[in-house]
Scaffold this active site. Structure first.
Site: not given
Length: 415
Positions: A8, A394, A278
């Site tokens: 988000c 990707d 991440c």
């Protein structure tokens, strides 16, 4: 657990008390600063297209905090294409501070109850707050079970965001919480969390809190110019608002920013010698124009493409001649594909054209996902026919899109 593992975006803006207008929005007064929030959310719309919302603070109205949220894109929720309706929303929700959210989940929950920010209304101003969250708590199941076990709590949603809301509410209802600083309250609550997150909180006192997880897995940037403070998941939202690049900084992991009418204070709530990221942020989710933790997303993707080229050169598996091309899967893999092609000395060609209104597909499941993947890209036979193709992708999660793409590139494209 179906609501976990989602990406988000969060955004926040605050006009501090000042006799001077904001240099970035001189035509808008302090109580109109909230008008900038939808613009920021649009710049991070890449992080979520399922729902959007914002909460604004205005001490001059009876409803100190007011929240607008719904399923849909930023343009749909804020009616940006309808001047009259958009203007009415901006008037109704005008405030000197605002937080906002764009949501993108891996499950099919598309009802308004899952849209953020989450607001917890209360008669006491320090207990009345709204917040939005990007991340995942690894110990969500344990926290949920503990919350249900320790009292008569009711959880209406299957999401870690609601767990955080209840834990914050419990701590704010504890003895002496009215006089405790908001970063101290958050630090006590965050000690229970094992996970990755960035969040923005706004209460009815006009206090705003931004926080980033101790490992720095989720990104969060901020900037200050004159009386205007702003923060967002990605720097592009601040850059497009008009902040100087030199003023845009990444919040250090394990730190909070407290913004009040008295000023801005940055403090540490947790320490960890490790740092983590991440990887999906760098190669897929983040806007290619963003800078995260002082590193350009675009340059990071080009480096990945260069590394792919070095691997291919070392293995020498495919002839690098006029019949070999590199094709990116649009749009986020283009930087890597171009860099790979340049290093190999062969062309990078747009052999796939994306339907820009189909959205991202890895949140879909089963047959629906395969059908959507098939309609998402159109192969260009004029580019692909008779060619050997290095396909640069990707976002391989389940390989559903990849299998469909390979079939279409061979059958329709003639590669």
């Amino acid at each position: 657990m179906s609501e976990l593992n989602h990406e988000c975006g969060v955004a926040a803006i605050y006009h501090l008390p000042s006799s001077q207008p904001s240099p970035l929005a001189p035509e808008e007064g302090a109580d109109e600063t909230s008008r900038l929030l939808p613009r920021m959310l649009q710049d991070i719309q890449n992080r979520g297209q399922l729902a959007a919302g914002m909460t604004t603070y205005n001490p001059e109205r009876p409803q100190l905090l007011s929240t607008l949220k719904d399923v849909g894109t930023v343009a749909e929720v804020f009616r940006l294409s309808h001047r009259g309706k958009c203007e009415a929303i901006m008037r109704d929700y005008a405030g000197r501070a605002a937080i906002g959210h764009v949501r993108y989940a891996t499950c099919g929950k598309d009802d308004r109850n899952y849209a953020q920010p989450f607001e917890r209304e209360h008669i006491h101003k320090h207990k009345w707050f709204s917040f939005c969250f990007n991340g995942q708590l690894a110990n969500y199941a344990q926290l949920r079970a503990k919350l249900l076990r320790e009292g008569e709590h009711h959880l209406a949603r299957d999401t870690d965001t609601e767990i955080i809301m209840h834990e914050l509410g419990r701590e704010l209802s504890s003895a002496g919480s009215a006089t405790r600083a908001l970063p101290d309250v958050f630090a006590k609550v965050a000690a229970q969390f094992d996970g990755a997150y960035s969040l923005a909180l706004l209460n009815a006192r006009g206090e705003m809190l931004l926080a980033r997880d101790p490992l720095g897995i989720k990104p969060l940037c901020y900037a200050i110019e004159g009386p205007l403070f702003a923060a967002a998941s990605e720097s592009v939202a601040l850059l497009n608002l008009g902040f100087e690049p030199s003023n845009i900084k990444s919040l250090a992991p394990g730190h909070t920013i407290l913004v009040t009418p008295q000023g801005i204070e940055i403090s540490q709530f947790a320490s960890d010698k490790r740092r983590a990221h991440c990887f999906f942020e760098w190669i897929y989710f983040a806007n290619v124009a963003s800078t995260l933790d002082d590193r350009s997303v675009y340059l990071s993707r080009t480096r990945l493409g260069e590394e792919l080229a070095r691997m291919e050169i070392s293995e020498n598996r495919v002839p690098l001649d006029g019949d070999t091309i590199v094709v990116p899967v649009p749009d986020t893999s283009k930087a890597a594909a171009d860099a790979m092609a340049y290093e190999l000395g062969i062309p990078s060609r747009e052999g796939l054209i994306r339907n820009r209104y189909s959205g991202r597909t890895f949140i879909e499941g089963g047959r629906a996902r395969r059908m959507k993947a098939a309609s998402k890209y159109t192969p260009l036979r004029e580019v692909l026919e008779g060619k050997r193709v290095f396909l640069v992708e990707d976002s391989i999660v389940r390989s559903t899109t990849m299998k469909v793409l390979l079939d279409r590139i061979r059958q329709q494209g003639g590669a």
